[in-house]
Design a protein around this motif. Structure first.
Motif, PDB file in Angstrom:
ATOM      1  N   PRO A  64       0.875  -0.957   0.296  1.00  0.00           N
ATOM      2  CA  PRO A  64      -0.136   0.184   0.326  1.00  0.00           C
ATOM      3  C   PRO A  64       0.449   1.150  -0.271  1.00  0.00           C
ATOM      4  CG  PRO A  64      -0.908  -1.305   1.955  1.00  0.00           C
ATOM      5  CD  PRO A  64       0.477  -2.118   1.312  1.00  0.00           C
ATOM      6  N   GLN A  65       0.268   2.366  -1.070  1.00  0.00           N
ATOM      7  CA  GLN A  65       1.887   3.565  -0.957  1.00  0.00           C
ATOM      8  C   GLN A  65       0.372   4.225  -1.854  1.00  0.00           C
ATOM      9  OE1 GLN A  65       4.031   3.443  -4.168  1.00  0.00           O
ATOM     10  NE2 GLN A  65       2.891   2.552  -5.738  1.00  0.00           N
ATOM     11  N   GLN A  66       0.441   5.784  -1.223  1.00  0.00           N
ATOM     12  CA  GLN A  66      -0.156   7.083  -1.533  1.00  0.00           C
ATOM     13  C   GLN A  66       0.208   6.623  -3.458  1.00  0.00           C
ATOM     14  OE1 GLN A  66      -0.334  11.028   0.204  1.00  0.00           O
ATOM     15  NE2 GLN A  66      -0.239  11.578  -1.535  1.00  0.00           N
ATOM     16  N   SER A  67      -0.460   7.384  -3.901  1.00  0.00           N
ATOM     17  CA  SER A  67      -0.909   7.181  -4.938  1.00  0.00           C
ATOM     18  C   SER A  67      -2.570   8.087  -5.926  1.00  0.00           C
ATOM     19  CB  SER A  67      -1.438   5.881  -6.374  1.00  0.00           C
ATOM     20  OG  SER A  67      -1.369   5.663  -7.547  1.00  0.00           O
ATOM     21  N   ARG A  68      -1.794   8.728  -7.225  1.00  0.00           N
ATOM     22  CA  ARG A  68      -3.255  10.123  -7.492  1.00  0.00           C
ATOM     23  C   ARG A  68      -3.506   9.273  -8.583  1.00  0.00           C
ATOM     24  NH1 ARG A  68      -4.435  15.332  -8.004  1.00  0.00           N
ATOM     25  NH2 ARG A  68      -2.542  15.258  -6.264  1.00  0.00           N
ATOM     26  N   ILE A  69      -4.879   9.413  -8.659  1.00  0.00           N
ATOM     27  CA  ILE A  69      -5.811   8.628  -9.414  1.00  0.00           C
ATOM     28  C   ILE A  69      -6.369   8.752 -10.308  1.00  0.00           C
ATOM     29  CG2 ILE A  69      -7.536   7.143  -9.682  1.00  0.00           C
ATOM     30  CD1 ILE A  69      -7.315   6.152  -6.945  1.00  0.00           C
ATOM     31  N   ARG A  70      -5.766   9.041 -12.034  1.00  0.00           N
ATOM     32  CA  ARG A  70      -6.928   9.651 -12.992  1.00  0.00           C
ATOM     33  C   ARG A  70      -7.953   9.057 -13.183  1.00  0.00           C
ATOM     34  NH1 ARG A  70      -1.787  12.035 -12.780  1.00  0.00           N
ATOM     35  NH2 ARG A  70      -1.326  13.837 -12.051  1.00  0.00           N
ATOM     36  N   THR A  71      -9.245   9.531 -13.431  1.00  0.00           N
ATOM     37  CA  THR A  71     -10.288   9.081 -14.779  1.00  0.00           C
ATOM     38  C   THR A  71     -10.773   9.916 -15.639  1.00  0.00           C
ATOM     39  OG1 THR A  71     -10.114   7.232 -12.695  1.00  0.00           O
ATOM     40  CG2 THR A  71     -12.058   7.445 -14.497  1.00  0.00           C
ATOM     41  N   THR A  72     -11.517   8.881 -16.724  1.00  0.00           N
ATOM     42  CA  THR A  72     -12.019   9.755 -17.471  1.00  0.00           C
ATOM     43  C   THR A  72     -12.714   8.505 -18.475  1.00  0.00           C
ATOM     44  OG1 THR A  72     -10.202  10.975 -18.639  1.00  0.00           O
ATOM     45  CG2 THR A  72     -11.737  10.811 -19.746  1.00  0.00           C
ATOM     46  N   ALA A  73     -14.587   9.346 -18.178  1.00  0.00           N
ATOM     47  CA  ALA A  73     -15.348   8.082 -18.707  1.00  0.00           C
ATOM     48  C   ALA A  73     -15.969   8.829 -19.733  1.00  0.00           C
ATOM     49  CB  ALA A  73     -15.943   7.904 -17.691  1.00  0.00           C
ATOM     50  N   HIS A  74     -16.708   8.005 -21.001  1.00  0.00           N
ATOM     51  CA  HIS A  74     -17.494   8.907 -21.534  1.00  0.00           C
ATOM     52  C   HIS A  74     -18.748   7.625 -21.596  1.00  0.00           C
ATOM     53  CE1 HIS A  74     -14.513  10.323 -23.476  1.00  0.00           C
ATOM     54  NE2 HIS A  74     -13.055   9.793 -23.089  1.00  0.00           N
ATOM     55  N   MET A  91     -12.385  12.377 -13.166  1.00  0.00           N
ATOM     56  CA  MET A  91     -12.159  12.074 -11.796  1.00  0.00           C
ATOM     57  C   MET A  91     -10.721  12.202 -11.520  1.00  0.00           C
ATOM     58  SD  MET A  91     -14.169   9.247  -8.992  1.00  0.00           S
ATOM     59  CE  MET A  91     -13.965   8.363 -10.385  1.00  0.00           C
ATOM     60  N   GLU A  92     -10.346  12.873 -10.310  1.00  0.00           N
ATOM     61  CA  GLU A  92      -9.190  12.903  -9.512  1.00  0.00           C
ATOM     62  C   GLU A  92      -9.191  12.941  -8.582  1.00  0.00           C
ATOM     63  OE1 GLU A  92      -5.079  15.965 -10.639  1.00  0.00           O
ATOM     64  OE2 GLU A  92      -6.506  15.821 -12.426  1.00  0.00           O
ATOM     65  N   GLY A  93      -8.297  12.075  -7.542  1.00  0.00           N
ATOM     66  CA  GLY A  93      -7.625  12.419  -6.241  1.00  0.00           C
ATOM     67  C   GLY A  93      -6.777  11.435  -5.827  1.00  0.00           C
ATOM     68  N   VAL A  94      -6.674  11.595  -5.110  1.00  0.00           N
ATOM     69  CA  VAL A  94      -5.103  10.565  -4.352  1.00  0.00           C
ATOM     70  C   VAL A  94      -6.164   9.573  -3.754  1.00  0.00           C
ATOM     71  CG1 VAL A  94      -3.626  10.937  -2.097  1.00  0.00           C
ATOM     72  CG2 VAL A  94      -4.138  12.870  -4.282  1.00  0.00           C
ATOM     73  N   ALA A  95      -5.576   8.055  -3.178  1.00  0.00           N
ATOM     74  CA  ALA A  95      -5.949   7.301  -2.604  1.00  0.00           C
ATOM     75  C   ALA A  95      -4.609   6.888  -1.413  1.00  0.00           C
ATOM     76  CB  ALA A  95      -6.308   5.770  -2.745  1.00  0.00           C
ATOM     77  N   PRO A  96      -4.970   7.273   0.510  1.00  0.00           N
ATOM     78  CA  PRO A  96      -3.491   7.085   1.034  1.00  0.00           C
ATOM     79  C   PRO A  96      -2.904   5.743   0.897  1.00  0.00           C
ATOM     80  CG  PRO A  96      -5.357   7.757   1.904  1.00  0.00           C
ATOM     81  CD  PRO A  96      -6.631   7.629   0.023  1.00  0.00           C
ATOM     82  N   GLU A  97      -3.683   4.739   0.803  1.00  0.00           N
ATOM     83  CA  GLU A  97      -3.132   3.290   0.311  1.00  0.00           C
ATOM     84  C   GLU A  97      -3.546   2.601  -0.721  1.00  0.00           C
ATOM     85  OE1 GLU A  97      -3.486   1.399   4.879  1.00  0.00           O
ATOM     86  OE2 GLU A  97      -2.840   3.008   5.464  1.00  0.00           O
ATOM     87  N   ALA A  98      -3.395   3.259  -1.755  1.00  0.00           N
ATOM     88  CA  ALA A  98      -3.406   2.263  -2.692  1.00  0.00           C
ATOM     89  C   ALA A  98      -2.269   1.648  -3.128  1.00  0.00           C
ATOM     90  CB  ALA A  98      -4.163   3.392  -3.958  1.00  0.00           C
ATOM     91  N   SER A  99      -3.253  -0.047  -3.828  1.00  0.00           N
ATOM     92  CA  SER A  99      -1.812  -1.332  -3.843  1.00  0.00           C
ATOM     93  C   SER A  99      -2.922  -1.737  -5.689  1.00  0.00           C
ATOM     94  CB  SER A  99      -2.038  -1.987  -2.593  1.00  0.00           C
ATOM     95  OG  SER A  99      -3.209  -3.223  -2.028  1.00  0.00           O
ATOM     96  N   CYS A 100      -2.193  -3.659  -5.396  1.00  0.00           N
ATOM     97  CA  CYS A 100      -3.228  -3.889  -6.108  1.00  0.00           C
ATOM     98  C   CYS A 100      -4.765  -4.745  -6.013  1.00  0.00           C
ATOM     99  CB  CYS A 100      -2.075  -4.984  -7.039  1.00  0.00           C
ATOM    100  SG  CYS A 100      -1.000  -4.779  -8.190  1.00  0.00           S
ATOM    101  N   LEU A 101      -4.043  -4.647  -4.033  1.00  0.00           N
ATOM    102  CA  LEU A 101      -5.640  -5.594  -3.193  1.00  0.00           C
ATOM    103  C   LEU A 101      -7.175  -4.513  -3.206  1.00  0.00           C
ATOM    104  CD1 LEU A 101      -3.484  -7.644  -1.003  1.00  0.00           C
ATOM    105  CD2 LEU A 101      -4.002  -7.892  -3.111  1.00  0.00           C
TER     106      LEU A 101
END
Length: 187
Positions: A64-74, A91-101
């Motif tokens: 788990p690590q902090q990761s910036r998430i950017r999403t575009t939906a049509h 959509m944009e934001g920061v996930a403080p503990e993002a991982s593959c899980l």
């Protein structure tokens, strides 16, 4: 015969359809304005579906690590009985503990621009993540803070697959995912 990935996509799609029916039934039961709402302010339900692409920076690994998430939906959005308009959501934001899980975030903001010139700003404050056989389903819920649907509940469900093999979680990490998103705005 359907493989594990196909089964996961089918299962996720069925979950999304089920949630649509539940929200649609609720919308039919509550088609009026709540008491105390000023006349002239219609409360409208919105249902959008479409392709969604997310990017993660830094890429997701098992740790788990902090990761910036950017999403575009049509999206294609049903905005009134019989009316459909195209829309693009960012959509944009920061996930403080993002991982593959799992990608857990305390707050993400999506701005949806509709083809009829209107917009919605949605702040998501709750989320759940379910991973089955490599596919991931993320459900975000929050409230519309501006524009079409202001003050109403919003829920965004996306089911997708990573753009790389899941084994990338062990090395360089997953840089993004693609999937099918459903956005619901409801009184």
């Amino acid at each position: 015969m359907v493989g594990k990935r196909g089964a996961a996509v089918v299962l996720s799609s069925l979950l999304m359809m089920g949630s649509s029916w539940a929200w649609a039934a609720t919308g039919q039961a509550d088609s009026g304005k709540p008491s105390g709402e000023p006349s002239g302010e219609a409360r409208e339900s919105v249902l959008c579906v479409g392709a969604s692409k997310s990017d993660y920076d830094p890429p997701l690994t098992l740790a788990p690590q902090q990761s910036r998430i950017r999403t575009t939906a049509h999206y294609a959005c049903g905005v009134e009985p019989g009316g459909t308009v195209p829309a693009v959501g960012h959509m944009e934001g920061v996930a403080p503990e993002a991982s593959c899980l799992g990608v857990n975030s305390s707050r993400l903001t999506e701005t949806v621009r509709y083809g009829d010139g209107k917009h919605s700003v949605i702040v998501y404050t709750r989320n759940t993540t379910v991973r089955v056989a490599g596919a991931i389903t993320i459900r975000l819920s929050g409230e519309v803070t501006e524009g079409r649907g202001k003050g109403q509940a919003a829920r965004r469900t996306v089911s997708g697959l990573p753009e790389q093999l899941p084994t990338e979680c062990l090395s360089s990490g997953l840089t993004g995912s693609t999937g099918w998103a459903q956005l619901e705005i409801h009184p």
